[in-house]
Every structure is written in C-alpha cells, then in structure tokens.
Design a protein around this motif. Structure first.
Motif, PDB file in Angstrom:
ATOM      1  N   LYS A   1      44.133  43.029  52.403  1.00 14.17           N
ATOM      2  CA  LYS A   1      43.080  43.223  51.598  1.00 14.17           C
ATOM      3  C   LYS A   1      43.312  42.755  50.128  1.00 14.17           C
ATOM      4  N   THR A   2      42.217  42.300  49.447  1.00 16.09           N
ATOM      5  CA  THR A   2      42.214  41.203  48.615  1.00 16.09           C
ATOM      6  C   THR A   2      41.127  41.743  47.156  1.00 16.09           C
ATOM      7  N   ILE A   3      41.488  41.720  46.072  1.00 19.68           N
ATOM      8  CA  ILE A   3      40.544  42.203  45.135  1.00 19.68           C
ATOM      9  C   ILE A   3      40.278  41.189  43.901  1.00 19.68           C
ATOM     10  N   ILE A   4      39.360  41.054  43.439  1.00 19.00           N
ATOM     11  CA  ILE A   4      39.173  40.041  42.141  1.00 19.00           C
ATOM     12  C   ILE A   4      38.071  40.651  41.170  1.00 19.00           C
ATOM     13  N   ALA A   5      38.429  40.680  39.763  1.00 20.23           N
ATOM     14  CA  ALA A   5      37.269  40.917  38.974  1.00 20.23           C
ATOM     15  C   ALA A   5      36.414  39.787  38.648  1.00 20.23           C
ATOM     16  N   LEU A   6      35.167  39.671  38.955  1.00 22.76           N
ATOM     17  CA  LEU A   6      34.434  38.868  38.663  1.00 22.76           C
ATOM     18  C   LEU A   6      33.716  38.874  37.447  1.00 22.76           C
ATOM     19  N   SER A   7      33.924  38.133  36.785  1.00 27.43           N
ATOM     20  CA  SER A   7      33.132  38.152  35.200  1.00 27.43           C
ATOM     21  C   SER A   7      31.889  37.427  35.213  1.00 27.43           C
TER      22      SER A   7
ATOM     23  N   LEU B   1      38.222  39.794  51.038  1.00 23.25           N
ATOM     24  CA  LEU B   1      37.881  39.972  49.527  1.00 23.25           C
ATOM     25  C   LEU B   1      36.740  40.789  49.193  1.00 23.25           C
ATOM     26  N   LEU B   2      37.402  41.471  48.159  1.00 25.88           N
ATOM     27  CA  LEU B   2      36.325  42.515  47.422  1.00 25.88           C
ATOM     28  C   LEU B   2      36.376  41.875  46.143  1.00 25.88           C
ATOM     29  N   ALA B   3      35.052  41.166  45.645  1.00 25.31           N
ATOM     30  CA  ALA B   3      34.793  40.738  44.308  1.00 25.31           C
ATOM     31  C   ALA B   3      34.099  41.985  43.553  1.00 25.31           C
ATOM     32  N   VAL B   4      34.766  42.447  42.440  1.00 23.53           N
ATOM     33  CA  VAL B   4      34.268  43.665  41.651  1.00 23.53           C
ATOM     34  C   VAL B   4      33.550  43.168  40.304  1.00 23.53           C
ATOM     35  N   PHE B   5      32.393  43.485  40.070  1.00 24.77           N
ATOM     36  CA  PHE B   5      31.672  43.063  38.877  1.00 24.77           C
ATOM     37  C   PHE B   5      31.393  44.372  38.243  1.00 24.77           C
ATOM     38  N   VAL B   6      31.917  44.527  36.944  1.00 29.73           N
ATOM     39  CA  VAL B   6      31.733  45.626  36.106  1.00 29.73           C
ATOM     40  C   VAL B   6      30.504  45.508  35.200  1.00 29.73           C
ATOM     41  N   ASP B   7      29.381  45.984  35.382  1.00 31.28           N
ATOM     42  CA  ASP B   7      28.357  45.953  34.372  1.00 31.28           C
ATOM     43  C   ASP B   7      28.562  47.054  33.191  1.00 31.28           C
ATOM     44  N   THR B   8      29.096  46.834  32.122  1.00 33.01           N
ATOM     45  CA  THR B   8      29.367  47.565  31.042  1.00 33.01           C
ATOM     46  C   THR B   8      28.357  47.941  30.235  1.00 33.01           C
ATOM     47  N   GLY B   9      27.083  47.201  30.456  1.00 32.84           N
ATOM     48  CA  GLY B   9      25.874  47.672  29.737  1.00 32.84           C
ATOM     49  C   GLY B   9      26.094  46.220  28.477  1.00 32.84           C
TER      50      GLY B   9
ATOM     51  N   LEU C   1      30.648  41.477  47.425  1.00 36.56           N
ATOM     52  CA  LEU C   1      30.642  41.987  46.056  1.00 36.56           C
ATOM     53  C   LEU C   1      30.229  43.478  45.701  1.00 36.56           C
ATOM     54  N   LYS C   2      30.798  44.256  44.911  1.00 37.03           N
ATOM     55  CA  LYS C   2      30.738  45.266  44.706  1.00 37.03           C
ATOM     56  C   LYS C   2      30.392  45.668  43.172  1.00 37.03           C
ATOM     57  N   VAL C   3      29.482  45.963  42.658  1.00 32.85           N
ATOM     58  CA  VAL C   3      28.835  46.145  41.359  1.00 32.85           C
ATOM     59  C   VAL C   3      29.067  47.778  40.952  1.00 32.85           C
ATOM     60  N   VAL C   4      29.688  47.630  39.655  1.00 28.80           N
ATOM     61  CA  VAL C   4      30.172  49.098  39.229  1.00 28.80           C
ATOM     62  C   VAL C   4      29.286  49.074  38.102  1.00 28.80           C
TER      63      VAL C   4
ATOM     64  N   GLU D   1      41.458  50.042  38.693  1.00 27.09           N
ATOM     65  CA  GLU D   1      42.629  50.680  39.508  1.00 27.09           C
ATOM     66  C   GLU D   1      41.733  51.515  40.492  1.00 27.09           C
ATOM     67  N   ASP D   2      40.970  52.272  39.892  1.00 31.74           N
ATOM     68  CA  ASP D   2      39.847  53.332  41.105  1.00 31.74           C
ATOM     69  C   ASP D   2      39.511  52.524  42.374  1.00 31.74           C
ATOM     70  N   VAL D   3      38.986  51.187  41.884  1.00 27.12           N
ATOM     71  CA  VAL D   3      38.316  50.473  43.162  1.00 27.12           C
ATOM     72  C   VAL D   3      39.549  50.059  44.058  1.00 27.12           C
ATOM     73  N   ALA D   4      40.600  49.632  43.463  1.00 29.24           N
ATOM     74  CA  ALA D   4      41.681  49.060  44.465  1.00 29.24           C
ATOM     75  C   ALA D   4      42.194  50.313  45.001  1.00 29.24           C
ATOM     76  N   LYS D   5      42.425  51.516  44.406  1.00 23.16           N
ATOM     77  CA  LYS D   5      42.899  52.519  45.255  1.00 23.16           C
ATOM     78  C   LYS D   5      42.213  53.132  46.561  1.00 23.16           C
ATOM     79  N   GLU D   6      40.802  53.035  46.104  1.00 22.37           N
ATOM     80  CA  GLU D   6      39.701  53.491  46.950  1.00 22.37           C
ATOM     81  C   GLU D   6      39.671  52.539  48.418  1.00 22.37           C
ATOM     82  N   ASN D   7      39.880  51.250  48.198  1.00 24.29           N
ATOM     83  CA  ASN D   7      39.977  50.456  49.279  1.00 24.29           C
ATOM     84  C   ASN D   7      41.064  49.888  49.704  1.00 24.29           C
ATOM     85  N   GLY D   8      42.320  50.110  48.930  1.00 27.63           N
ATOM     86  CA  GLY D   8      43.394  49.806  49.757  1.00 27.63           C
ATOM     87  C   GLY D   8      43.895  48.331  49.573  1.00 27.63           C
TER      88      GLY D   8
END
Length: 310
Positions: free
Chosen positions: A23-29, A49-57, A79-82, A114-121
């Motif tokens: 399982k693989t993760i990337i921070a998508l900007s 692959l889980l691409a994580v996009f953080v909507d910081t506002g 894609l996972k949007v936080v 880190e929270d997302v990576a923990k949750e998804n392994g």
C-alpha cells in the motif's frame, strides 16, 4: 533527447518493482511534480495508491473542486480529500509571525498525513522529488531510503521522477494527458495563501486573497502571459487605507500585485508588463471585491525581496 513516452513506460515498470504490491501514499498538492508522480504511480499500482489532498482553506479559489475533477473523475486516481480548513484557521488565529505560520502549517500537514497513513496501513511514501531538489547533494539515486513520521511509523520512499528537470516533468505531464492548468501551473507555495496574507489570517482577508488571486490569474491567462511569467499573484497587506466608493468614504484593505520572471527561483526580476493590464486588474479588484480600497504594485527584484511576501 528526452523521450517522455519511453520514460513513462519504463518508469511504470520500475514503480511496480519498487512497490511490490504494498500500500502506497502520496501527498497531492496540485503542482505539476506531485501530479505527475501521482498519475504514474496510479497507472502502475492502481488502488494500491492513495493520493491525499489536504484542503487547508488556504488554497486557490475552487482548487479542491478542480483537483477532484481532474484526478478523481478524469484521471482515475484513488483520491482522498481531507477537509481541514477549520483546523488550520483555528491554529493560525492571532499568529502574525510568518515563520510561526509556516511551522504550524507544516506540523498540521504531518499530523493529518500520519493519521491517514495509520488508518490505511500504507508502507510506501511517494515523493515528487525532481533533479534540482538533490543535484547539489551526494548519494545514489535509489529508493531504499525511508522516512520516519513523528509516531515512529517508517515509510519506504519511492521517487519516480527524481532524475527529471522541470521542463521534462512538464513534457511527461502533457504525455500523460494532464490539462495545461496542471502541466504548466505556476509554482504555488506549500503554506498556500498564508504567505500572501500579511499579519493575522482571518476569514475576511482569506476571501479577499482568493478573489484577488483569481482575478490576477484570469487576466494574465487572457493575455497569454501565463507561460512567460514564473509567478503572478496578489497579496493582502496588513494595512488599510482610505478610499471613496459610491461617493462615500471607505476605509479598507490594500492589495499588492506581484509579477516575476525567473529561471530557477533563486533570483527573479519584476517584468515591465503593459500598464493597461495592471490597470485592468486593479479596477477589477477594487470593483469586484467590496472591502478593498487600493491596489499597489510590487516591482522589487529578488534579491533583495523574496518572490512571495512571507
């Protein structure tokens, strides 16, 4: 001569070998580097692959919707949007020092990731490192190094575009079918609009910054200057000035325009843009954003200034 099609084919096979079913993760900007890395890895390992996009506002206007449309709907990236705007604005409330803002934003990104990576392994971290990022340092171009997150989690790092330069990354982006607004997107700071809002970040100033930056982008793209300029944006200054709107005195915010040309961002110059463009942008900002009374132009080169305001 660089062959983007051949690079894609070879890199996809190399990614499959390096990840080996994990399982693989990337921070998508949304920038071209992480976008290209995300699509390449997605083609190689699919749902792994889980691409994580953080909507910081603190993103550009409508950016989250555009990211979802391009990567989730059109490119098929997992894609996972936080949505974390409230968290970021709460932590940044009352903070005026730019370095403290950066530290807070960086810490929150790590905590969320880190929270997302923990949750998804996830076991593998993809990074969009390119050649200029490591060219001055020693070391083999391998994928055996790793990164330890604050909790002690260890992720193996794979950097699929590590040997490319920015122009080559853009060629790969085009070959992959990424739209021009991603392939040729101007650099955008990691802390987002936080470095374009001087002083405390408030909802009011953030909304002004988003709208003003959208206007700048629209006008520069309309003139066909978006591929010539390194960056073009608006910043909200931490000051107000007197103005007149509708024959009534108004005391409101000042917005600064910034346009720069550069090759590598180490140095930059302020170009002599046609004044009619600057004037049109100024008129739009003051007429379309009610709580702005003045627009000023920053013509400072780097050095002595930095490209971004903070």
């Amino acid at each position: 001569m660089f062959n983007s099609k051949m690079f894609i084919e070879e890199t996809i096979e190399e990614i499959k070998t390096a990840i080996n079913g994990r399982k693989t993760i990337i921070a998508l900007s949304g920038g071209v580097d992480s976008s290209v890395a995300s699509v390449l890895v997605s083609k190689a390992v699919g749902e792994n692959l889980l691409a994580v996009f953080v909507d910081t506002g603190l993103m550009r206007k409508n950016e989250t919707e555009e990211i979802k449309k391009i990567f989730q709907e059109e490119m098929g990236v997992n894609l996972k949007v936080v949505y974390a705007k409230d968290m970021f604005l709460k932590e940044l409330a009352g903070i005026t020092d730019p370095e403290e803002k950066r530290k807070i934003i960086g810490r929150l990104f790590i905590e969320i990731f880190e929270d997302v990576a923990k949750e998804n392994g996830e076991e593998v971290l993809i990074q969009g490192t390119i050649a200029p990022d490591w060219i001055e340092s020693e070391g083999e171009i391998k994928t055996h190094h790793n990164i330890a997150l604050p909790s002690g989690m260890v992720l193996d790092v794979v950097e699929p575009i590590r040997e490319l330069y920015k122009d080559e990354v853009r060629q790969v982006a085009v070959e992959l079918g990424l739209p021009d607004n991603v392939a040729f997107r101007q650099p955008f700071p990691g802390p987002g609009l936080a470095v374009r809002i001087l002083g405390e970040i408030t909802e009011e100033k953030l909304e002004i910054c988003k709208e003003a930056n959208a206007i700048v982008s629209e006008e520069i793209e309309k003139e066909g200057l978006d591929k010539e300029l390194w960056q073009y944006f608006a910043a909200v200054l931490d000051t107000k000035a007197t103005g007149v709107k509708g024959d009534i005195r108004d005391y409101n915010w000042v917005v600064a325009l910034r346009f720069v040309e550069s090759l590598d961002a180490m140095t930059a110059t302020a170009p002599e843009l046609p004044f009619k463009i600057i004037k049109r942008i100024s008129k739009r900002i003051t007429s379309e954003i009610p709580n702005v009374t003045r627009v000023v132009l920053d013509i400072t080169d780097k050095p002595p200034a930095t490209i971004e305001f903070e």
